[in-house]
Design a protein around this motif. Structure first.
Motif, PDB file in Angstrom:
ATOM      1  N   PHE A 119      -2.250  -3.548  -9.472  1.00 54.97           N
ATOM      2  CA  PHE A 119      -3.601  -2.981  -9.436  1.00 54.97           C
ATOM      3  C   PHE A 119      -3.688  -1.852  -8.415  1.00 54.97           C
ATOM      4  N   GLY A 120      -3.043  -2.023  -7.255  1.00 55.45           N
ATOM      5  CA  GLY A 120      -3.039  -0.948  -6.266  1.00 55.45           C
ATOM      6  C   GLY A 120      -2.331   0.291  -6.775  1.00 55.45           C
ATOM      7  N   LEU A 121      -1.235   0.117  -7.505  1.00 53.55           N
ATOM      8  CA  LEU A 121      -0.523   1.253  -8.086  1.00 53.55           C
ATOM      9  C   LEU A 121      -1.393   1.978  -9.098  1.00 53.55           C
ATOM     10  N   TYR A 122      -2.058   1.218  -9.958  1.00 52.29           N
ATOM     11  CA  TYR A 122      -2.929   1.849 -10.952  1.00 52.29           C
ATOM     12  C   TYR A 122      -4.100   2.569 -10.285  1.00 52.29           C
ATOM     13  N   LEU A 123      -4.659   1.967  -9.257  1.00 51.64           N
ATOM     14  CA  LEU A 123      -5.784   2.585  -8.565  1.00 51.64           C
ATOM     15  C   LEU A 123      -5.372   3.895  -7.896  1.00 51.64           C
ATOM     16  N   MET A 124      -4.210   3.911  -7.256  1.00 52.08           N
ATOM     17  CA  MET A 124      -3.743   5.144  -6.622  1.00 52.08           C
ATOM     18  C   MET A 124      -3.372   6.182  -7.664  1.00 52.08           C
ATOM     19  N   TRP A 125      -2.872   5.769  -8.793  1.00 47.83           N
ATOM     20  CA  TRP A 125      -2.553   6.691  -9.886  1.00 47.83           C
ATOM     21  C   TRP A 125      -3.812   7.421 -10.344  1.00 47.83           C
ATOM     22  N   VAL A 126      -4.865   6.660 -10.609  1.00 46.80           N
ATOM     23  CA  VAL A 126      -6.116   7.256 -11.080  1.00 46.80           C
ATOM     24  C   VAL A 126      -6.740   8.131  -9.996  1.00 46.80           C
ATOM     25  N   PHE A 127      -6.706   7.665  -8.753  1.00 52.17           N
ATOM     26  CA  PHE A 127      -7.344   8.427  -7.677  1.00 52.17           C
ATOM     27  C   PHE A 127      -6.590   9.726  -7.402  1.00 52.17           C
ATOM     28  N   ALA A 128      -5.251   9.671  -7.385  1.00 50.35           N
ATOM     29  CA  ALA A 128      -4.463  10.873  -7.113  1.00 50.35           C
ATOM     30  C   ALA A 128      -4.627  11.909  -8.212  1.00 50.35           C
ATOM     31  N   SER A 129      -4.870  11.478  -9.444  1.00 51.62           N
ATOM     32  CA  SER A 129      -5.047  12.431 -10.546  1.00 51.62           C
ATOM     33  C   SER A 129      -6.267  13.310 -10.338  1.00 51.62           C
ATOM     34  N   GLU A 130      -7.302  12.788  -9.695  1.00 50.30           N
ATOM     35  CA  GLU A 130      -8.541  13.541  -9.508  1.00 50.30           C
ATOM     36  C   GLU A 130      -8.680  14.119  -8.104  1.00 50.30           C
ATOM     37  N   ALA A 131      -8.073  13.485  -7.116  1.00 55.75           N
ATOM     38  CA  ALA A 131      -8.309  13.906  -5.729  1.00 55.75           C
ATOM     39  C   ALA A 131      -7.425  15.067  -5.302  1.00 55.75           C
ATOM     40  N   ILE A 132      -6.280  15.242  -5.926  1.00 54.31           N
ATOM     41  CA  ILE A 132      -5.343  16.300  -5.512  1.00 54.31           C
ATOM     42  C   ILE A 132      -5.281  17.353  -6.617  1.00 54.31           C
ATOM     43  N   PRO A 133      -5.810  18.559  -6.394  1.00 53.76           N
ATOM     44  CA  PRO A 133      -5.724  19.608  -7.417  1.00 53.76           C
ATOM     45  C   PRO A 133      -4.279  20.061  -7.598  1.00 53.76           C
ATOM     46  N   GLY A 134      -3.903  20.261  -8.855  1.00 52.41           N
ATOM     47  CA  GLY A 134      -2.552  20.735  -9.124  1.00 52.41           C
ATOM     48  C   GLY A 134      -2.310  22.134  -8.597  1.00 52.41           C
ATOM     49  N   GLU A 135      -3.365  22.969  -8.585  1.00 52.66           N
ATOM     50  CA  GLU A 135      -3.210  24.333  -8.072  1.00 52.66           C
ATOM     51  C   GLU A 135      -2.852  24.344  -6.595  1.00 52.66           C
TER      52      GLU A 135
ATOM     53  N   THR B 270       0.833  -1.211   0.000  1.00 52.08           N
ATOM     54  CA  THR B 270       0.000   0.000   0.000  1.00 52.08           C
ATOM     55  C   THR B 270       0.864   1.255   0.000  1.00 52.08           C
ATOM     56  N   PHE B 271       1.921   1.263   0.804  1.00 54.21           N
ATOM     57  CA  PHE B 271       2.792   2.437   0.862  1.00 54.21           C
ATOM     58  C   PHE B 271       3.499   2.669  -0.471  1.00 54.21           C
ATOM     59  N   LEU B 272       3.994   1.620  -1.093  1.00 55.97           N
ATOM     60  CA  LEU B 272       4.647   1.762  -2.391  1.00 55.97           C
ATOM     61  C   LEU B 272       3.653   2.209  -3.463  1.00 55.97           C
ATOM     62  N   ALA B 273       2.414   1.708  -3.388  1.00 55.05           N
ATOM     63  CA  ALA B 273       1.398   2.124  -4.350  1.00 55.05           C
ATOM     64  C   ALA B 273       1.058   3.600  -4.180  1.00 55.05           C
ATOM     65  N   ILE B 274       1.046   4.078  -2.940  1.00 46.51           N
ATOM     66  CA  ILE B 274       0.774   5.496  -2.695  1.00 46.51           C
ATOM     67  C   ILE B 274       1.875   6.363  -3.296  1.00 46.51           C
ATOM     68  N   LEU B 275       3.132   6.004  -3.020  1.00 47.03           N
ATOM     69  CA  LEU B 275       4.246   6.786  -3.545  1.00 47.03           C
ATOM     70  C   LEU B 275       4.270   6.763  -5.071  1.00 47.03           C
ATOM     71  N   GLY B 276       4.116   5.570  -5.649  1.00 49.81           N
ATOM     72  CA  GLY B 276       4.159   5.472  -7.098  1.00 49.81           C
ATOM     73  C   GLY B 276       2.981   6.147  -7.774  1.00 49.81           C
ATOM     74  N   GLY B 277       1.784   5.964  -7.232  1.00 50.16           N
ATOM     75  CA  GLY B 277       0.613   6.595  -7.826  1.00 50.16           C
ATOM     76  C   GLY B 277       0.658   8.102  -7.748  1.00 50.16           C
ATOM     77  N   TYR B 278       1.124   8.649  -6.624  1.00 48.55           N
ATOM     78  CA  TYR B 278       1.247  10.103  -6.473  1.00 48.55           C
ATOM     79  C   TYR B 278       2.278  10.659  -7.455  1.00 48.55           C
ATOM     80  N   ALA B 279       3.418   9.980  -7.587  1.00 47.86           N
ATOM     81  CA  ALA B 279       4.462  10.461  -8.494  1.00 47.86           C
ATOM     82  C   ALA B 279       4.011  10.398  -9.948  1.00 47.86           C
ATOM     83  N   LEU B 280       3.338   9.319 -10.332  1.00 47.59           N
ATOM     84  CA  LEU B 280       2.880   9.193 -11.709  1.00 47.59           C
ATOM     85  C   LEU B 280       1.766  10.176 -12.040  1.00 47.59           C
ATOM     86  N   ALA B 281       0.988  10.555 -11.046  1.00 44.30           N
ATOM     87  CA  ALA B 281      -0.142  11.451 -11.290  1.00 44.30           C
ATOM     88  C   ALA B 281       0.266  12.918 -11.303  1.00 44.30           C
ATOM     89  N   LYS B 282       1.279  13.295 -10.520  1.00 43.74           N
ATOM     90  CA  LYS B 282       1.570  14.717 -10.314  1.00 43.74           C
ATOM     91  C   LYS B 282       2.936  15.164 -10.819  1.00 43.74           C
TER      92      LYS B 282
END
Length: 309
Positions: free
Chosen positions: A179-195, A114-126
């Motif tokens: 799957f966890g990495l992909y899920l965090m990637w998609v979720f971070a793209s919408e949940a965290i505004p770039g602004e 879960t921790f690795l998926a969070i880091l990877g998904g956040y980095a890939l999204a932002k």
């Protein structure tokens, strides 16, 4: 001499009109119930609850009561608590060892995944970097590959490294969750505004501090979802420990209960079906508790973004 002023004519009164009573505002329409949908939901609910009911009912029976009574009803002798005590004391308390092993695999494996998926998904999204599309293709391809297809190559690789028959043979493969990495990637793209991230950087916040102070709280519903998926997958993992571990002292609950169940088929083995059923009931209780405790965090994320401000 001026003419006398003519008095003003009194204003004409309009004839009174009868007021029509206002109709009460129509309340929300009651949704029409669909009989086929209700029947289908009932069948799904029945399909999900009958195994649990069977498991609980038969965990209250003795070894003889399992064969002398109806499967979906209680026996005359309520032996649930004695079965629980026997489960933890049978074979020098090896069930407790298997439970601790499972908690170790879930805590380190599922927690790390879960921790690795969070880091990877956040980095890939932002963040934008070279090869991002290639990483996306690799992640999608890894999701499509079943874990059983990778079990034999993983065993050969770990045998060369000398890690088989150790807890690391179960923990290290569990750290990877495409799957966890992909899920965090998609979720971070919408949940965290770039602004919001840009505002934090302008205020002098570093990337690590921005991630833990701003990004991580916004990712809470997605984190809980990934954690539940990885935890259930690791808790119920059977095939990977089966080919990796030979020492019964490092068995998880899935392998341990299967070994107890196989005793009845071995020469001179003791049939302990009542302990197998009781152990299975004890095995699913932590999963039920985890879903109930984390449900509010999961449900809070289902409506995220549904209201436009």
């Amino acid at each position: 001499m001026s003419a006398p002023a003519t008095p003003l004519a009194p204003p004409r009164r309009r004839p009174a009109r009868l007021r029509t009573p206002r109709r009460p505002a129509a309340g929300p329409r009651r949704r029409r119930r669909s009989l086929p949908l209700t029947l289908l939901t009932g069948l799904v609910l029945l399909y999900a609850l009958v195994p649990l009911v069977w498991l609980f009912v038969n965990a209250t029976k003795t070894q003889a009561g399992l064969f002398d009574s109806f499967g979906l009803w209680f026996d005359g002798d309520f032996a649930l608590f004695s079965n629980i005590a026997d489960t933890f004391t049978y074979d020098d308390g090896v069930f407790t060892r298997w439970l601790l092993n499972t908690l170790l695999y879930v805590g380190v494996g599922a927690g790390g995944a879960t921790f690795l998926a969070i880091l990877g998904g956040y980095a890939l999204a932002k963040f934008d970097f070279a090869g991002k599309r290639a990483v996306f293709a690799v992640v999608i391809g890894a999701v499509a590959v079943p874990s059983t297809a990778l079990a034999v190559p993983t065993f050969l690789m770990f045998s060369k490294m000398g890690l088989t028959n150790t807890p690391w043979a179960v923990i290290l493969p569990s750290l990877i969750s495409p799957f966890g990495l992909y899920l965090m990637w998609v979720f971070a793209s919408e949940a965290i505004p770039g602004e919001l991230l840009e505002a934090a950087r302008i205020d002098g916040s570093g990337e690590i501090r921005t991630f833990f102070r701003i990004g991580l709280p916004l990712l809470a519903p997605g984190i809980v979802t990934v954690l539940l998926f990885t935890m259930v997958a690791t808790w119920n993992n059977y095939f990977l420990p089966l080919i990796m571990i030979k020492d019964p002292d490092w068995y998880p609950l899935t392998l341990g209960l299967n070994a107890w169940n196989a005793q009845a088929a071995t020469a001179g083995g003791e049939a302990i079906f009542h302990l197998v059923i009781t152990g299975s009931l004890l095995t699913i209780l932590p999963l039920i508790a985890a879903f109930l405790l984390l449900q509010r965090y999961w449900q809070s994320g289902l409506a995220a973004g549904s209201v436009k401000e």
